[in-house]
Each structure stands twice: as C-alpha cells, then as structure tokens.
Write an enzyme that holds these catalytic residues in place. Structure first.
Site, PDB file in Angstrom:
ATOM      1  CG  ASP A   1      18.651  -8.890 -10.057  1.00 33.80           C
ATOM      2  OD1 ASP A   1      17.952  -9.829  -9.662  1.00 33.80           O
ATOM      3  OD2 ASP A   1      19.419  -8.249  -9.316  1.00 33.80           O
TER       4      ASP A   1
ATOM      5  N   GLY B   1     -24.540  22.562   3.174  1.00 34.33           N
ATOM      6  CA  GLY B   1     -25.638  23.305   2.569  1.00 34.33           C
ATOM      7  C   GLY B   1     -25.936  22.927   1.145  1.00 34.33           C
TER       8      GLY B   1
ATOM      9  CB  SER C   1     -19.397  13.344  -4.958  1.00 38.62           C
ATOM     10  OG  SER C   1     -19.661  14.711  -4.889  1.00 38.62           O
TER      11      SER C   1
ATOM     12  CG  LEU D   1     -16.904  18.532   4.600  1.00 38.29           C
ATOM     13  CD1 LEU D   1     -16.329  19.359   5.747  1.00 38.29           C
ATOM     14  CD2 LEU D   1     -16.392  17.100   4.663  1.00 38.29           C
TER      15      LEU D   1
ATOM     16  CG  ASP E   1      15.234 -16.872  -2.585  1.00 38.60           C
ATOM     17  OD1 ASP E   1      15.477 -17.148  -1.404  1.00 38.60           O
ATOM     18  OD2 ASP E   1      14.104 -16.980  -3.096  1.00 38.60           O
ATOM     19  N   GLY E   2      19.493 -14.850  -3.762  1.00 41.56           N
ATOM     20  CA  GLY E   2      20.756 -14.869  -4.498  1.00 41.56           C
ATOM     21  C   GLY E   2      20.641 -14.514  -5.962  1.00 41.56           C
TER      22      GLY E   2
END
Length: 636
Positions: free
Chosen positions: A106, A468, A537, A464, A31-32
């Site tokens: 700016d 276990g 978790s 995971l 936009d300048g």
C-alpha cells in the site's frame, strides 16, 4: 479429535506450490487504497477475531466512517496515518486464497511521498491504480502510471473506486476508462483492466456486484488470482551479484549472493565482471546444505575451481552470455529529495552490490507527466523525472532495466548526508564509454615530479569572498616559484574569463564551475605540478568530488576562514554592497549558503593571521607532508 498429519502435509505442499503475485496499490490522496486492501484481507479471512474486535474499537475512536468498520485502519499503522486518514509509509501485507499467494504494498498518494511509491513498485508484478469516481484521472494518477511503466510493471488494474458515491453510474465509469486508456496509450501501457469498485461496500472487490449489472468483467480478486505474470528471472542467463566473500577458514573460499536470474549448476563456466576472468563452479551451497544446482531467487554460496580475485560488488555470470561493462550511460532518474539534483554534482550510485561515485551530466530533459513533453532542465526538483547522462568512477557490470531490474536499477546517495536522494534505471551504455580509453603514456606523473624535485598536489583554498584566498595563494606560489618549483594558480575570477565564461552563479552553475576546475587541477597534478586552486567553492559535495579525483594525500583543503563582517570590510570589489542592495543575486554569504569544511588539512583564521603568516603555515605543511624538500629556505 486429532489432526491428520497427512492432511496437514498435503495442505502445506499445496500452499508451497501456489504462485506468488506481488502488486501495489497507488493513486492520488484519499482514493481508498488502504480501504481496498483492508476489504481484501477481511473477505479472504486473513483477519483473526481479536484483530477484528480491535478494528471495531479503533473505528469508533479514529475511523472516518462515523463509527462503522473502517478497513483502512488494518493497513494504516502509523499514528500520523490514523490521525490524518492518509498513507505515509509503504505498508506490506500478505494474504492467500485457494489459488494464489499475494504480497501487496500500500503506497502513499501524497506527492511528497512519491519516493515511497517507487520503493513499492520496484519489486511489483502488477499495479492497482485507484481513481476516485468523483474526481477522475488526476496528475498523481498519471505520475504513478508513468512510474509503473518506467519500473517495468506491464499489468495495470484501474480500480475506479467510490462508485457508491456516484450512484454506480456507468457513464462516469466509461468516461474515466476512456480518459485513462488515452493516457496509457501514450506511455505504451497495454495490459489494462478497468473495474468499477466500492472498497467500503465491497462491490466488485472479491465477487461481482448486482449494483453494476452493466459491468461484465471480473471482480478484482478474480483478476488477481488469474492474471498471468511471467517470471523473466527464471528464463534469463545466470546472474549473481556477489554480496559477501565467505572465508570461515583457510580451506574454504565461497562467494555468497542472491541469484538475480537464471540457473547455476555444478561445473558451469562463469565469468567474473568487471574483470572478465573465468572459472567453473566447483560446489553450490544453499540454506539446506550442498546442492547440485540453484535457481533465481535463491541465496547461495558458490565455490570456484580456480583461485581468482572476486570481491563484493563483482557479478558472477554465465561465461558465454555475460552482461555488459561500462562507465557511462543514459539513464532515467526519479528525484526523491527536497534538495534538487544539480547537473555536474557527484553522488554515490548503488547498483545491486556495486557502489561507485557517479556524476550526473548532462540532464538531457525532464518529463512533464501530464503532457509527456520533454522540457529543458539543468536540475531536477522533488518528484521530477529526467533523462540524464551518467558517468561513474569505475566500470560496472550492468544490463538495461528492461531486461534486469537487479542490474539495471540503481539508487543515488548523497555523499555528505548519506540520504537516498534518487532512483534510476539504466538504458544503455554511451558509445564513448566503449570507444574512449585512457591512453597510457611512458612519461608519467612520477617522472614529471621527479624532474622538479617535488610531490605534486592540489592546494584547494576555500572560503568566503574577501577572506584572503587569492592573496595567500599568490604568496605561496611566489615562494614556490622562487625556489624553482613547478606550479600553477587557478583563480576563480581568472578562470571565468575563459574556461568557465559561459557559467553564471546559480547553484547549478557553481557546481559545474567547480567540476571543470577540479578536472583541470587533476590534469595538472598528473603533469607533476603543485597546483593552487583559489575558489569560494561553497558546497562540501563538490570539494569532496575534487578530492576523489586524485590519489590519497594529493588534495590539501585549506579553509581560509574570516567572519562575514570582516570579509565585507575587505570588499575591494564592492560585491557585498551590490548583494546587500539586491543587485547581485546568489552571492555566497548573503543569499546563497557557504558550507564550511568539516575537517580541512589546514584552517587559516585570517582574522588573527596576516597573509604572510598564513602563507608560511601552508609552506610548513608542504614541507612536513613531503611535497617539497626540507632544505629550501623560505622568506616572505
């Protein structure tokens, strides 16, 4: 011909006495903005001859004006900015006229750099919002205007730029002004000045242009020189966040900081927050030595008449007019990171010199900047603006952002990466933060634990699905129970049958799942129990949050480590098969990430250890850590 010292001193005095205006330029892409600032610097004679010569050379090489002088290059300093012809970073420039001093920021137009606009606007008194006359009011125009209103900027200049490309059409300017004022009315922006300009040609930038004879208002520079912007900091009550306790020797103890508002004088009564203790000012030191008083904007060191506890992060305030202290708030948050803000996740919150842990919950709604409607949300994505509840780990001194940018504005920091991810504004303390207090009980954690001859803790089993966790946790609890210990096992599946049955498996729900379980585990530790938590978790941030809820040594992270292939081979529930077929979305290890612990207290490699051997390692750790006495005999 020699210089007249008197004239120089007179000039310097006049220059020092000039008022300072901080403003930003913002708007959509291309936009300048940079061109406009470059033109202002050139017209106010803030460019040296060698700089202008370099500008001419750069304009021929990387300019966008076909070899003509490209004023944007005065501001776009980064190589990437020059190559692309855009602004990426916030660029600050200083210039002065006979009437006023200016600091201009700016700020970028691209949506992914909106966070940089927030940075520039946080200290600005006025915003110059550029609009391309060919494009009119755009989404980014509305976003920047909304942010300017949020950040307390009340003076807006709408510079309708590139009027030369629409033949200086009064009709186009009038339509853009009408559209903008309609939106501004909705966000309660009132002090608006619209100016038709051409940054490239210089029309209405520093002087009125004959090409817009239909326009009767001021040129941009004239408006910037004359707009009246009051300084609320000078008129407010005294506030100084303590940045540093200055103790050069045993005979001196001062408290250094930048005065946020008001005036302080020798003998003034001050209150220290959040503690509430009071004293009086004994001495005031500024950069030039001891003084009788100091005002907002000065960095000072204060000494007090009484030896009271004051630390970095505390706030010194007028004793008869102190800010509030609370730990729960309503706030507006501007999210500035690619990773979303998740409801229930904890972050570091930095307000002035105070740093505490903060949890965002709930997200009441996010704002559609185009329509201003309120939309339900459980997360905030990049550049989203949301109204949220906020709870911090300890009470802090604050004021509404409307009254104090310093004590009402904050940033959020990711606890894992240390990146600044959001900025926010406090509105008010929630009533429950003043009315709900922790009840002191005669029978405490120590007394409960002594009864069971154990030191309470959380054994946090993470890994995971199929690694276990539950099997090992169950074996550990079985042996603790056989020895007469007071325990409880919080298992991921079991908890989802009751406490967390309303939660799914999106990232947002996983965060809330762990938050609730961590709070329950904390209460169980307070009850004197050894509590086992068996949850995937997957996120480090939530595990850190759980650790922070209890005292040092009370959180034991147990990483139950198994390769994904082996975890899948143990898939007794058939979950991995469903996830592979696409029937189970957001499954950890398949289409949702697992962030392995970096420094767990225990690392159990279940590819090498049997469940029994892994449980024995946990028991050995509890013995060595003193959670259970060493006289127990263990058999598994």
């Amino acid at each position: 011909m020699g210089l007249d010292v008197g004239d120089i001193e007179s000039y310097l005095q006049r220059h020092t006495a000039k008022s300072l205006l901080r403003f930003i330029t913002c708007g959509s892409v291309d936009d300048g903005k940079s061109s406009l600032i470059g033109r202002l610097l050139y017209e106010t004679k803030m460019i040296f001859e060698d700089q202008f010569a370099a500008l001419r050379d750069d304009s021929k090489k990387v300019g966008t004006r076909g070899g003509e002088v490209d004023f944007a290059l005065l501001v776009d300093g980064l190589a990437a900015e020059r190559e692309q012809g855009i602004t990426i970073d916030v660029a600050y420039r200083f210039f002065t006229t006979e009437r006023r001093k200016f600091i201009v920021a700016d700020t970028p137009g691209h949506v992914q750099y909106t966070r940089n606009m927030v940075t520039g606007a946080s200290t600005a008194d006025l915003a110059v919002i550029l609009i391309d006359a060919r494009k009119g009011v755009l989404t980014q125009t509305r976003r920047h205007s909304y942010l300017a209103a949020l950040l307390g900027i009340r003076h807006i200049v709408v510079a309708v730029n590139k009027m030369d490309l629409v033949d200086y059409s009064q009709e186009i300017f009038t339509q853009i002004e009408r559209d903008y004022r309609g939106f501004a009315e909705q966000i309660k922006l009132e002090a608006i000045t619209c100016i038709p300009v051409s940054a490239v040609a210089g029309d209405n930038v520093t002087t009125r242009s004959d090409r817009t004879a239909w326009y009767s208002g001021p040129a941009l520079l004239e408006h910037l020189e004359t707009v009246e912007v009051p300084d609320p900091a000078q008129s407010g009550a005294f506030r100084m966040p303590v940045q540093w306790v200055n103790r050069p020797n045993a005979d001196f103890r001062g408290f250094a900081g930048l005065i946020a508002s008001g005036v302080v004088r020798r003998g003034d009564a001050l209150r220290v927050l959040p503690s509430g203790r009071t004293s009086t000012v004994a001495r005031v030191f500024s950069g030039e030595g001891e003084a009788s008083s100091a005002v907002a904007g000065e960095s000072v060191t204060l000494t007090l008449a009484d030896e009271i506890d004051v630390s970095r992060g505390d706030v010194l305030a007028a004793a008869d007019d102190p800010p509030l202290v609370a730990n729960q708030f309503e706030a507006t948050i501007v999210w500035m990171h690619d990773e979303p803000l998740l409801q229930g996740r904890s972050y570091l919150l930095k307000l002035a010199t105070q740093t505490v842990t903060a949890t965002v919950a709930p997200i009441k709604y996010r704002v559609n900047v185009n329509t201003l409607e309120h939309l339900a949300a459980k997360k905030l994505d990049l550049n989203d603006i949301g109204i949220c509840g906020l709870e911090v780990s300890s009470a802090i001194a604050f004021e509404s952002y409307r009254h104090s940018r310093v004590l009402g504005g904050f940033i959020l920091i990711d606890r894992v990466t240390n990146n600044t991810v959001g900025a926010g504004l406090l509105h008010f303390a929630l009533r429950r933060s003043q009315n709900v207090h922790w009840q002191a009980l005669d029978v405490n954690k120590v007394a409960r634990a002594r009864l069971s001859h154990q030191k309470p803790c959380i054994l946090w089993f993470t890994g995971l699905s199929g690694a276990g966790k539950s099997t090992i946790a169950n074996l550990v609890e079985k042996q603790l129970h056989a020895d007469g210990r007071q325990t409880y096992l919080l298992d991921g599946d079991n908890v989802r049958h009751g406490l967390n049955k309303d939660l799914g498996f999106t990232d947002e729900d996983r965060v809330e799942n762990i938050r609730r379980v961590a709070e329950v585990a904390r209460l169980m530790v307070d009850a004197g129990l050894i509590v086992m938590v068996s949850f995937i978790s997957p996120f480090r941030s939530e595990r850190r949050m759980a650790r922070a809820l209890v005292e040092a040594g009370e959180f034991i992270e147990v990483f139950v480590d198994a390769p994904l292939a082996q975890a899948e081979a143990r898939d007794v529930k058939g979950l991995y098969k469903k996830a592979r077929r696409g029937e189970l979305k957001n499954f950890t290890g398949i289409d949702s990430p697992y962030e392995a612990p970096e420094n767990p207290e225990l690392h159990l490699d279940t590819a090498q250890l049997t469940p029994e051997a892994a449980a024995l390692q946990v028991i050995k750790y509890l013995r060595e850590a003193g959670n259970i006495d060493v006289n127990s005999s263990w058999e598994i």
